[in-house]
Design a protein around this motif. Sequence first.
Motif, mmCIF file in Angstrom:
data_model
loop_
_atom_site.group_PDB
_atom_site.id
_atom_site.type_symbol
_atom_site.label_atom_id
_atom_site.label_comp_id
_atom_site.label_asym_id
_atom_site.label_seq_id
_atom_site.Cartn_x
_atom_site.Cartn_y
_atom_site.Cartn_z
ATOM 1 N N GLY A 72 0.561 -1.263 -0.372
ATOM 2 C CA GLY A 72 -0.035 -0.284 -0.260
ATOM 3 C C GLY A 72 0.807 1.234 0.408
ATOM 4 O O GLY A 72 0.540 2.158 -0.984
ATOM 5 N N LYS A 73 1.896 1.825 0.874
ATOM 6 C CA LYS A 73 2.468 2.935 0.881
ATOM 7 C C LYS A 73 3.685 2.576 -0.810
ATOM 8 O O LYS A 73 3.525 3.924 -0.308
ATOM 9 C CB LYS A 73 4.105 2.166 2.585
ATOM 10 N N PHE A 74 3.711 2.058 -0.780
ATOM 11 C CA PHE A 74 5.390 2.021 -2.021
ATOM 12 C C PHE A 74 3.626 2.032 -3.419
ATOM 13 O O PHE A 74 4.004 3.060 -4.131
ATOM 14 C CB PHE A 74 6.275 0.180 -2.291
ATOM 15 N N ALA A 75 2.619 1.886 -3.753
ATOM 16 C CA ALA A 75 1.705 1.216 -4.637
ATOM 17 C C ALA A 75 1.028 2.810 -5.011
ATOM 18 O O ALA A 75 0.744 3.763 -5.685
ATOM 19 C CB ALA A 75 0.829 1.180 -4.721
ATOM 20 N N GLN A 76 0.193 3.262 -3.312
ATOM 21 C CA GLN A 76 -0.197 4.463 -3.103
ATOM 22 C C GLN A 76 0.692 5.300 -2.927
ATOM 23 O O GLN A 76 0.211 6.246 -3.535
ATOM 24 C CB GLN A 76 -1.287 4.702 -1.709
ATOM 25 N N LYS A 77 1.586 5.979 -1.838
ATOM 26 C CA LYS A 77 2.190 7.175 -1.592
ATOM 27 C C LYS A 77 3.754 6.899 -2.150
ATOM 28 O O LYS A 77 4.316 7.956 -2.141
ATOM 29 C CB LYS A 77 2.069 7.157 -0.036
ATOM 30 N N ALA A 78 3.990 6.054 -3.406
ATOM 31 C CA ALA A 78 5.584 6.171 -3.662
ATOM 32 C C ALA A 78 6.891 6.027 -2.894
ATOM 33 O O ALA A 78 8.036 6.943 -3.068
ATOM 34 C CB ALA A 78 5.562 6.537 -4.342
ATOM 35 N N TRP A 79 6.280 5.488 -1.670
ATOM 36 C CA TRP A 79 7.212 5.628 -0.600
ATOM 37 C C TRP A 79 8.498 4.407 -1.004
ATOM 38 O O TRP A 79 8.201 3.854 -1.383
ATOM 39 C CB TRP A 79 6.855 5.109 1.082
ATOM 40 N N GLY A 80 9.618 5.126 -0.092
ATOM 41 C CA GLY A 80 10.571 4.222 -0.651
ATOM 42 C C GLY A 80 11.048 3.372 0.350
ATOM 43 O O GLY A 80 10.524 2.826 1.992
#
Length: 160
Positions: A72-80
Amino acid sequence: MDSPKTIKITDPKVALAKAEHFCAYQERSQQEVRDKLYDWGLWPDAVEQIISQLIEGNFLNEDRFAKAYTKGKFAQKAWGKIKIKQGLKFKRVPDVLIKKALQTIDIDDYAATLSKILEKKAATLTEKNTLKRRYKLQQYAMGRGYEADLIADILKNSEL
């Protein structure tokens, strides 16, 4: 400091039912559920018993939570990966599960996402000095949780 809407639950059966609903709504870490149960005013022994019942009933699964959080954090917020790892540590997810969850991120998607956020940020920068511009882009990407060496590689191979 109780807010007027804070509910107090003393019956473990009622608390278990509410906790099941809380976990069924979205993936939760054990710590989130534990905090919620304490907020409801339950005693430590009741809290731990409810946590183990939730695990037995498959309402609570740290591995599943870690993977869902990472995705979720990678796909939605583009977090590393660094920022995702910090978020999972904050939720007290074991290191083994964090490592396993981070491995679910596809390397090519990861690099492509980083390139995309760097291009998007570069379009908003007015800095003319190339070194300062690259420094700003690097700082931005590091703030998003990306690794310095990967950022440097992408900046070196691009025209940003």
